[in-house]
Design an enzyme around this catalytic site. Structure first.
Site, short mmCIF file in Angstrom:
data_model
loop_
_atom_site.label_atom_id
_atom_site.label_comp_id
_atom_site.label_asym_id
_atom_site.label_seq_id
_atom_site.Cartn_x
_atom_site.Cartn_y
_atom_site.Cartn_z
N ASP A 115 0.52 1.63 8.28
CA ASP A 115 -0.06 0.80 9.36
C ASP A 115 1.32 1.29 10.68
OD1 ASP A 115 -1.86 0.42 7.92
OD2 ASP A 115 -1.97 -1.99 8.11
N LYS B 37 8.66 0.73 4.95
CA LYS B 37 6.96 1.58 4.69
C LYS B 37 6.01 1.15 5.43
CE LYS B 37 5.01 -0.21 2.07
NZ LYS B 37 3.42 -0.46 1.87
N THR B 38 4.91 1.59 5.99
CA THR B 38 3.33 1.36 6.25
C THR B 38 2.92 2.19 6.73
OG1 THR B 38 2.31 -0.14 6.40
CG2 THR B 38 3.60 -0.61 8.21
N ASP C 27 5.71 -7.85 4.70
CA ASP C 27 5.39 -9.03 3.76
C ASP C 27 6.39 -8.71 2.82
OD1 ASP C 27 3.58 -10.50 4.83
OD2 ASP C 27 1.53 -9.23 3.87
N GLY D 149 0.50 -1.11 -0.01
CA GLY D 149 0.29 -0.35 -0.47
C GLY D 149 0.56 1.23 -0.53
N ARG E 117 1.09 -6.36 -4.98
CA ARG E 117 1.00 -6.55 -3.85
C ARG E 117 1.53 -7.96 -4.47
NH1 ARG E 117 -0.53 -4.68 1.17
NH2 ARG E 117 -2.08 -2.81 0.63
P1 FBP Z 1 0.15 -1.60 3.35
O1 FBP Z 1 0.54 -2.87 4.80
O2 FBP Z 1 1.06 -2.66 1.85
O3 FBP Z 1 1.49 -1.05 3.54
O4 FBP Z 1 -0.93 -1.26 3.36
C1 FBP Z 1 -2.05 -0.37 4.26
C2 FBP Z 1 -2.72 -0.15 3.85
O5 FBP Z 1 -3.28 1.22 4.05
C3 FBP Z 1 -3.64 -0.85 5.35
O6 FBP Z 1 -3.82 0.19 6.16
C4 FBP Z 1 -4.77 -1.24 4.23
O7 FBP Z 1 -5.43 -2.66 4.90
C5 FBP Z 1 -4.26 -1.84 3.03
O8 FBP Z 1 -3.15 -1.00 2.44
C6 FBP Z 1 -5.56 -1.95 1.88
O9 FBP Z 1 -4.83 -1.65 0.57
P2 FBP Z 1 -5.47 -2.49 -0.49
O10 FBP Z 1 -7.03 -1.42 -0.96
O11 FBP Z 1 -4.54 -2.80 -1.55
O12 FBP Z 1 -6.41 -3.43 -0.05
#
Ligand code: FBP
Length: 556
Positions: A205, A202-203, A176, A81, A145
């Site tokens: 979250d 990065k994230t 991941d 994300g 992803r």
């Molecule tokens: P990452 O862990 O890859 O940084 O993703 C963060 C995030 O924004 C989460 O908070 C959210 O659940 C997810 O990505 C949503 O992404 P997608 O729309 O690709 O499912």
């Protein structure tokens, strides 16, 4: 007409580089520090070539390492994300590579790991990059992803890197994606391919944090954007005094975002998934707790309030967690049959027929939209797409029902007007705050220093983040040190464990000590929008999580 705006203006911002990284490469000395490794022999065996390496700290001194002298071709990908600051990581890598040797080249594979397999990339040039410096989003090279884990994928990647003479790959990603970086680094070592692999944390979250990583980039900006929005809602609430706002906030697995936004804005209720799990609360218990506050406030003539709910709450409720894991297993084990199903109804019947009766009954107790959302396809890592599950609406429906009953019994005389919100994608591509602009740039620059020194299987880390950027500490940590074994798609997998909210940690304790007060009063804070220019106490303010965490002396 003047078309200028803050995004245009921000492109001129010059991120601050930590003092240590301002030195010439030959004066940045990588010093080995002691490391803690997992004792698990399975991890040792799986990562036989990359296990047991030291943590590296950069210190000023004479670098006697084998620094790469010939020009290099370095590749970069975004994975997962979006998070504010991503383009600055690329800018940091680019600037370091060019400073060391103007002949060095940077390429970006398009759309994450899939771009490597398709061999689709763009050469990153100064003139193009200048339009992306300090901006949000990952649109310079997009993200994806996909992961690279099968032997076929790994060997195809190796083939492309050998043919195109790629010296290093930097993976900008979360838990991941960095696990993936460790797997690729191990495979290349085993195959004696010299290409180095380095990760960048990065994230939004905030769940990629541990004894080495204080916080990933992106969390700072995203939580400030959400806090602005929640703060605005809080002010609306105490002006209108007639709505209960249920605000679901992004953050797939951990509740760090919700806790941080709560600490910045002081809503009436903050639901923390980790607490729900620890207390083994059912959905009905959560509803009852919320109703308790609604009733208390109603008696004070306050039929209004603000509730924060983490996106990942659904997975923390033990009974629903069991349901989700069981569905994950069914989806994975029967993926070939399910792929042939033409309609969602067919898929739903099939999956329901495989559920044990207690989980079947639980599922049938949900509104149909929630059932559909629980059955959505998993992401390539086997995760449920929690951002699509409307827990806020589910809670509102259940609360409505219970309040109606209480009303009929004469135990509730208030009005319950609920409004639901989901703040997620709004925060992921915002203009990076000064903190994230500096931090992401430094992480990228630092990652380039690691690869120039030939480190592979390392994560770029910058520490002491509560200090001014000049004083940040820089180095690398072996990714294997963070790896654990977890169940994914029904099988044991090597993964970097997500760090959940620590229920004994200072940030959560801060909430607990204010919980009662915030529940019944309007102690709301509206922090306003992120400021990029002005007083440093406002523009360089770090998150509450970081401030409070840093109160505790930490050793690395
Ligand atoms: P990452 O862990 O890859 O940084 O993703 C963060 C995030 O924004 C989460 O908070 C959210 O659940 C997810 O990505 C949503 O992404 P997608 O729309 O690709 O499912």
């Amino acid at each position: 007409m003047n078309n200028s705006n803050i995004t245009c203006e921000r492109k001129k911002f010059k991120p601050i580089l930590p003092n240590i990284l301002q030195n010439r490469i030959k004066n940045i000395d990588p010093v080995s520090c002691c490391s803690t490794y997992s004792e698990n022999p399975k991890i040792q065996q799986r990562f036989i070539n990359t296990y047991g390496k030291p943590v590296i700290k950069f210190r000023k001194g004479l670098n006697t390492h084998n620094i790469q002298k010939k020009s290099m071709k370095v590749a970069v990908i975004f994975s997962g994300g979006q998070a504010p600051g991503g383009h600055n990581v690329i800018a940091g890598i680019f600037d370091c590579l060019k400073k060391v040797n103007p002949e060095n080249r940077l390429i970006g594979y398009l759309g994450g790991a899939a771009g490597i397999l398709k061999n689709q990339y763009k050469i990153i040039e100064k003139d193009q990059l200048k339009h992306y410096r300090n901006t949000g989003g990952f649109h310079l090279i997009y993200s994806g992803r996909d992961k690279i884990e099968t032997v076929e994928q790994l060997s195809l990647m190796k083939k492309h890197f050998e043919t195109d003479k790629v010296d290093a790959l930097i993976i900008i990603g979360g838990d991941d994606s960095n696990t993936n970086a460790a797997i690729i680094a191990e495979y290349f070592k085993q195959k004696k391919l010299k290409t180095c692999i380095v990760g960048v944390p990065k994230t939004i979250d905030g769940d990629l944090q541990n004894q080495y990583v204080e916080i990933p980039f992106g969390f700072d900006t995203a939580t400030k954007i959400y806090s602005e929005l929640v703060g605005n809602v809080c002010i609306d609430v105490c002006s209108a005094r007639k709505y209960w706002h249920f605000i679901r906030l992004m953050g797939r697995s951990a509740s760090h975002i919700t806790l941080e936004v709560g600490l910045q804005t002081h809503p009436n209720i903050i639901v923390i998934g980790e607490e729900v799990l620890e207390k083994r609360m059912t959905l009905s218990n959560i509803v009852d707790n919320i109703i308790d506050i609604i009733l208390k406030r109603s008696k004070l003539n306050k039929d209004f309030g603000v509730i924060l709910i983490p996106e990942g709450l659904i997975e923390f409720i033990p009974e629903i967690r069991e349901l989700i894991y069981t569905i994950n297993d069914i989806l994975y084990k029967n993926r070939d049959i399910i792929k042939t199903m033409k309609t969602c109804v067919e898929k739903e019947h099939y999956i329901c027929s495989k559920l044990p009766s207690h989980l079947y009954n639980l599922m049938q107790s949900f509104p149909h939209n929630i059932i559909e959302q629980l059955l959505l396809d998993r992401d390539p890592h086997g995760n449920i797409q929690v951002s699509s599950i409307e827990t806020d609406k589910l809670l509102i429906t259940m609360i409505h029902k219970k309040l109606n009953k209480l009303c009929k019994l004469g135990k509730y005389h208030g009005k319950f007007n609920a409004i639901s919100h989901f703040f997620g994608y709004e925060g992921r591509c915002g203009l990076p705050s000064n903190f994230d602009a500096n931090y992401a740039y430094a992480l990228g620059y630092n990652a380039a220093v690691l690869i120039i020194n030939g480190f592979t299987g390392y994560l770029s880390y910058i520490n002491k983040l509560a200090k001014v950027p000049y004083d940040w500490e820089c180095g690398g940590v072996p990714i294997v040190n963070m790896i654990n074994i977890e169940k994914r798609k029904g099988e044991d997998k090597f993964v970097i464990q997500k760090t959940l909210v620590d229920l004994h940690g200072i940030p959560f304790m801060e909430y607990i000590s204010n919980k009662e007060k915030w529940a019944l009063n309007e102690d709301y804070i509206s922090p306003g929008p992120i400021q990029y220019y002005g007083k440093s106490c406002i523009t360089d303010r770090v998150t509450k999580t970081l401030q409070l965490k840093c109160k505790k002396p930490k050793k690395i």
